[in-house]
Write an enzyme that holds these catalytic residues in place. Sequence first.
Site, PDB file in Angstrom:
ATOM      1  N   THR A   1      12.094   5.301   4.152  1.00 50.62           N
ATOM      2  CA  THR A   1      11.917   3.921   4.552  1.00 50.62           C
ATOM      3  C   THR A   1      12.712   3.465   5.811  1.00 50.62           C
ATOM      4  O   THR A   1      13.864   3.808   6.124  1.00 50.62           O
ATOM      5  CB  THR A   1      12.126   3.123   3.368  1.00 50.62           C
TER       6      THR A   1
ATOM      7  N   PRO B   1      12.959  -0.350   8.634  1.00 46.07           N
ATOM      8  CA  PRO B   1      12.974  -1.786   8.471  1.00 46.07           C
ATOM      9  C   PRO B   1      11.403  -1.931   8.705  1.00 46.07           C
ATOM     10  O   PRO B   1      11.132  -2.763   7.931  1.00 46.07           O
ATOM     11  CB  PRO B   1      13.803  -2.210   9.680  1.00 46.07           C
TER      12      PRO B   1
ATOM     13  N   ALA C   1       8.726   0.145   8.499  1.00 49.69           N
ATOM     14  CA  ALA C   1       8.074   1.338   7.910  1.00 49.69           C
ATOM     15  C   ALA C   1       8.450   1.423   6.294  1.00 49.69           C
ATOM     16  O   ALA C   1       9.105   2.100   5.985  1.00 49.69           O
ATOM     17  CB  ALA C   1       8.258   2.687   8.778  1.00 49.69           C
TER      18      ALA C   1
ATOM     19  N   ARG D   1      17.062 -11.798 -37.330  1.00 48.92           N
ATOM     20  CA  ARG D   1      17.060 -13.361 -36.744  1.00 48.92           C
ATOM     21  C   ARG D   1      16.053 -13.863 -37.976  1.00 48.92           C
ATOM     22  O   ARG D   1      14.904 -13.576 -37.893  1.00 48.92           O
ATOM     23  CB  ARG D   1      16.551 -13.371 -35.571  1.00 48.92           C
TER      24      ARG D   1
ATOM     25  N   GLN E   1      11.857 -12.482 -24.652  1.00 49.43           N
ATOM     26  CA  GLN E   1      11.090 -13.640 -25.126  1.00 49.43           C
ATOM     27  C   GLN E   1      11.538 -13.648 -26.762  1.00 49.43           C
ATOM     28  O   GLN E   1      11.808 -14.678 -27.178  1.00 49.43           O
ATOM     29  CB  GLN E   1       9.868 -13.671 -24.945  1.00 49.43           C
TER      30      GLN E   1
ATOM     31  N   GLU F   1       9.042   4.322  -4.499  1.00 47.23           N
ATOM     32  CA  GLU F   1       8.451   5.534  -4.784  1.00 47.23           C
ATOM     33  C   GLU F   1       6.901   4.996  -4.451  1.00 47.23           C
ATOM     34  O   GLU F   1       5.957   5.526  -5.135  1.00 47.23           O
ATOM     35  CB  GLU F   1       8.722   6.367  -5.918  1.00 47.23           C
TER      36      GLU F   1
HETATM   37  C1  LIG Z   1      16.237  -0.352  -4.825  1.00 52.60           C
HETATM   38  C2  LIG Z   1      15.609   0.256  -3.863  1.00 52.60           C
HETATM   39  C3  LIG Z   1      15.604   1.587  -3.645  1.00 52.60           C
HETATM   40  C4  LIG Z   1      14.986   2.409  -2.568  1.00 52.60           C
HETATM   41  N1  LIG Z   1      15.330   3.860  -2.596  1.00 52.60           N
HETATM   42  C5  LIG Z   1      14.710   4.421  -1.426  1.00 52.60           C
HETATM   43  C6  LIG Z   1      15.136   5.674  -0.987  1.00 52.60           C
HETATM   44  O1  LIG Z   1      15.889   6.249  -1.813  1.00 52.60           O
HETATM   45  N2  LIG Z   1      14.512   6.165  -0.106  1.00 52.60           N
HETATM   46  C7  LIG Z   1      13.339   5.558   0.528  1.00 52.60           C
HETATM   47  O2  LIG Z   1      13.229   6.108   1.753  1.00 52.60           O
HETATM   48  N3  LIG Z   1      12.890   4.541   0.228  1.00 52.60           N
HETATM   49  C8  LIG Z   1      13.802   3.778  -0.705  1.00 52.60           C
HETATM   50  N4  LIG Z   1      13.145   2.425  -0.788  1.00 52.60           N
HETATM   51  C9  LIG Z   1      12.215   1.958  -0.250  1.00 52.60           C
HETATM   52  C10 LIG Z   1      10.908   1.639  -1.072  1.00 52.60           C
HETATM   53  O3  LIG Z   1      10.315   3.003  -1.025  1.00 52.60           O
HETATM   54  C11 LIG Z   1       9.948   0.531  -0.246  1.00 52.60           C
HETATM   55  O4  LIG Z   1      10.667  -0.635  -0.364  1.00 52.60           O
HETATM   56  C12 LIG Z   1       8.649   0.332  -0.702  1.00 52.60           C
HETATM   57  O5  LIG Z   1       8.042   1.650  -0.488  1.00 52.60           O
HETATM   58  C13 LIG Z   1       7.729  -0.793  -0.058  1.00 52.60           C
HETATM   59  O6  LIG Z   1       8.278  -0.887   1.211  1.00 52.60           O
HETATM   60  P1  LIG Z   1       8.749  -2.365   1.577  1.00 52.60           P
HETATM   61  O7  LIG Z   1       9.722  -2.788   1.070  1.00 52.60           O
HETATM   62  O8  LIG Z   1       8.842  -2.097   3.358  1.00 52.60           O
HETATM   63  O9  LIG Z   1       7.457  -3.227   1.391  1.00 52.60           O
HETATM   64  P2  LIG Z   1       5.946  -3.423   2.362  1.00 52.60           P
HETATM   65  O10 LIG Z   1       5.414  -2.026   2.521  1.00 52.60           O
HETATM   66  O11 LIG Z   1       6.231  -4.171   3.382  1.00 52.60           O
HETATM   67  O12 LIG Z   1       4.991  -4.213   1.076  1.00 52.60           O
HETATM   68  C14 LIG Z   1       5.213  -5.543   0.828  1.00 52.60           C
HETATM   69  C15 LIG Z   1       4.007  -5.831   0.093  1.00 52.60           C
HETATM   70  O13 LIG Z   1       2.680  -5.483   0.329  1.00 52.60           O
HETATM   71  C16 LIG Z   1       1.812  -4.620  -0.296  1.00 52.60           C
HETATM   72  N5  LIG Z   1       1.339  -4.180   0.678  1.00 52.60           N
HETATM   73  C17 LIG Z   1       1.651  -3.358   1.686  1.00 52.60           C
HETATM   74  N6  LIG Z   1       0.691  -2.629   2.191  1.00 52.60           N
HETATM   75  C18 LIG Z   1      -0.277  -2.712   1.366  1.00 52.60           C
HETATM   76  C19 LIG Z   1      -1.718  -2.371   1.444  1.00 52.60           C
HETATM   77  N7  LIG Z   1      -2.390  -1.406   2.430  1.00 52.60           N
HETATM   78  N8  LIG Z   1      -2.582  -2.808   0.657  1.00 52.60           N
HETATM   79  C20 LIG Z   1      -2.067  -3.668  -0.362  1.00 52.60           C
HETATM   80  N9  LIG Z   1      -0.894  -4.098  -0.440  1.00 52.60           N
HETATM   81  C21 LIG Z   1       0.060  -3.549   0.198  1.00 52.60           C
HETATM   82  C22 LIG Z   1       3.034  -4.017  -1.184  1.00 52.60           C
HETATM   83  O14 LIG Z   1       2.255  -3.628  -2.319  1.00 52.60           O
HETATM   84  C23 LIG Z   1       3.982  -5.095  -1.532  1.00 52.60           C
HETATM   85  O15 LIG Z   1       3.602  -5.859  -2.339  1.00 52.60           O
HETATM   86  C24 LIG Z   1      13.890   1.571  -2.079  1.00 52.60           C
HETATM   87  C25 LIG Z   1      13.602   0.427  -2.291  1.00 52.60           C
HETATM   88  C26 LIG Z   1      14.560  -0.477  -3.102  1.00 52.60           C
HETATM   89  C27 LIG Z   1      14.322  -1.910  -3.152  1.00 52.60           C
END
Ligand SMILES: Cc1cc2nc3c(=O)[nH]c(=O)nc-3n(C[C@H](O)[C@H](O)[C@H](O)COP(=O)(O)OP(=O)(O)OC[C@H]3O[C@@H](n4cnc5c(N)ncnc54)[C@H](O)[C@@H]3O)c2cc1C
Length: 577
Positions: free
Chosen positions: A171, A173, A175, A313, A390, A417
């Site tokens: 991941t 910022p 992507a 409870r 709840q 994931e």
């Molecule tokens: C605690 C934590 C641990 C993590 N660990 C790792 C790690 O070890 N390695 C790593 O590489 N990453 C890691 N991640 C990153 C994680 O995999 C991403 O946050 C996740 O893939 C979503 O990407 P984003 O946060 O940029 O959200 P976005 O991709 O911007 O998505 C935002 C929203 O839009 C929706 N969305 C996006 N595209 C579509 C579409 N085409 N159709 C429908 N809905 C869509 C998504 O479902 C989501 O609800 C971690 C994240 C967290 C919070």
Amino acid sequence: MKTGNYFTDNEDLIACFDRLVPWERIVPLVEGAGADVAETVSTWREILSLAGRYVGNDVASRAAKVDELGVIREGGRVDMNEPLKENLRGLAALGLAGPSIPREYGGGGLPFTVSAIFFEVISRACASTQVQHAFYTAPAALIHRFGSEDQRRRYLPRLARGELMGAVAMTEPQAGSDVGALTTAATQEGDHWCLRGRKQFISAGSGDFVIVLARCVPASRGLDGLGLFIADRRIDGNENYAVERAEHKNVIRASPTCALSFDGTRAELLGPAGDGWKEILTFMNESRVGVGIQGLGIAQAAFEAARAYGAQRVQMGRPIREHPLVAEMLLDMETTIAGLRALILEAAVLQDRVLFAKDERASRELRELTPLVKWYGAEEVIGVCRRALQLHGGYGVVTEYEVERHLRDSLILPIYEGTSQIQSLMAVKDLMKATLARPRSLVGRGPSHVLAAASFDGQAGRDYAAARGALVRTLRGLVAGLARRRGLDFVRSKRELSEEEQGPFLLHAERLTESLAHLHVARVLCEQARRLPERRHLAERGARRARLVAERNARAIGSGDGGVFERIAAWRSDRTP
Ligand SMILES: Cc1cc2nc3c(=O)[nH]c(=O)nc-3n(C[C@H](O)[C@H](O)[C@H](O)COP(=O)(O)OP(=O)(O)OC[C@H]3O[C@@H](n4cnc5c(N)ncnc54)[C@H](O)[C@@H]3O)c2cc1C
């Protein structure tokens, strides 16, 4: 939190281990054709029992403190807190840092089916510990699969001893779900590679090394031209990349989720340049099942708390579990958990057949199940934790009762994931492909061979068939809509659908996925009940729910798009100058 042996005190898990897992298929795969099945299974049972005792007592007792202390940030340094480190040291001392790392590299050499049970047990005790622990085995799996013998020898034994912890960074910022938008670049400079770019949200990112997905073929785009690279955190005592910060978050609070920055970071290639996406997908598919397993452990913890509280409870003259609304909550939780466990064990056995025997059929079935395990293990587990909270009334939000931690931790499950929406798109695109390849299946039992082949007696069997019928009718409606808009020849032409043509399928992807997941859960519970008649009630509840869910979704999908596409068109025209 209730302590004890988290393996042997879990009746459902023990019933699965002792009576339902097809060990006679797994043992020969792992230990060779001549292996003694009973003896091997007895050894694995002892290992799990040992793990269950340590985790259910020591790790469980420290879980609240681990959560309270969160990530340590001192003088710009990001670190795990001391009780979490103690958990990891304890697991390593028992030889359980790398249960699935092959024995020749110092690991436990356990099949995935056994490690899955171990991961469930740790998640039940402490989700933060489980996530950190996963970063011994996850990078090890990638290095074992794609690394050179030299790379294997340098990393695997130390991961197996818990001396090193890695991370896996995709991941960025900009992507997230759109992995192909990544810009971190790898360039060859002399005898080594150099990384430049930033990674975001990297679990265990404060560890000793990171496996980075980076663009290494100049001018490539999307998911092409990527490679995997190993970068050590320090070289000759100097920082090789920067751990910029660990995010402040309210889920798995003690697992450092880090922003990493690479600026001329020295790295070595893992596997062929250009194959990065193909390679990382193998990891993602395993870790999606892994997230389902994590969800199972968290749900079990929430359920144990709710079950005990419901019995103890008293309100209006009786234990609250004797009020029908509360009793139904408990039964729902129990059904979800048993269903999820059954689905995971089926996926785990398939995974072992893929890993140890390269079984193509198992690989196809696993592909169908993986997004469903992830989806169900996230969305339905949140429901379990929400009900557990709840059921505790006001005490539910008091930290001492710990169900609030389980609910908080469950909220990460649908995000990492691959989000629940991305899992739904994956499941439904495959379903669409199968449907359009065999439109005739829509006048029969539908495009999924696994669902179509199953049939059961009694009420559970009737509900299962009704649920499958509702799903098939829904698909028929969606395909008929496509044929109305594009003509029947189009459906027969088998060409790829445009995004617009896929629209109604994509809009309803999560509904279709929910129906599919419940159907598979009903199927596995019915299959279990066939072998163990005392599980008939569970199977009946699972099948009834599958029918209700599939019928609800059929109605929702049949009622149209609710104005969504019109709104998207308006937003698009707002964007167009
Ligand atoms: C605690 C934590 C641990 C993590 N660990 C790792 C790690 O070890 N390695 C790593 O590489 N990453 C890691 N991640 C990153 C994680 O995999 C991403 O946050 C996740 O893939 C979503 O990407 P984003 O946060 O940029 O959200 P976005 O991709 O911007 O998505 C935002 C929203 O839009 C929706 N969305 C996006 N595209 C579509 C579409 N085409 N159709 C429908 N809905 C869509 C998504 O479902 C989501 O609800 C971690 C994240 C967290 C919070």
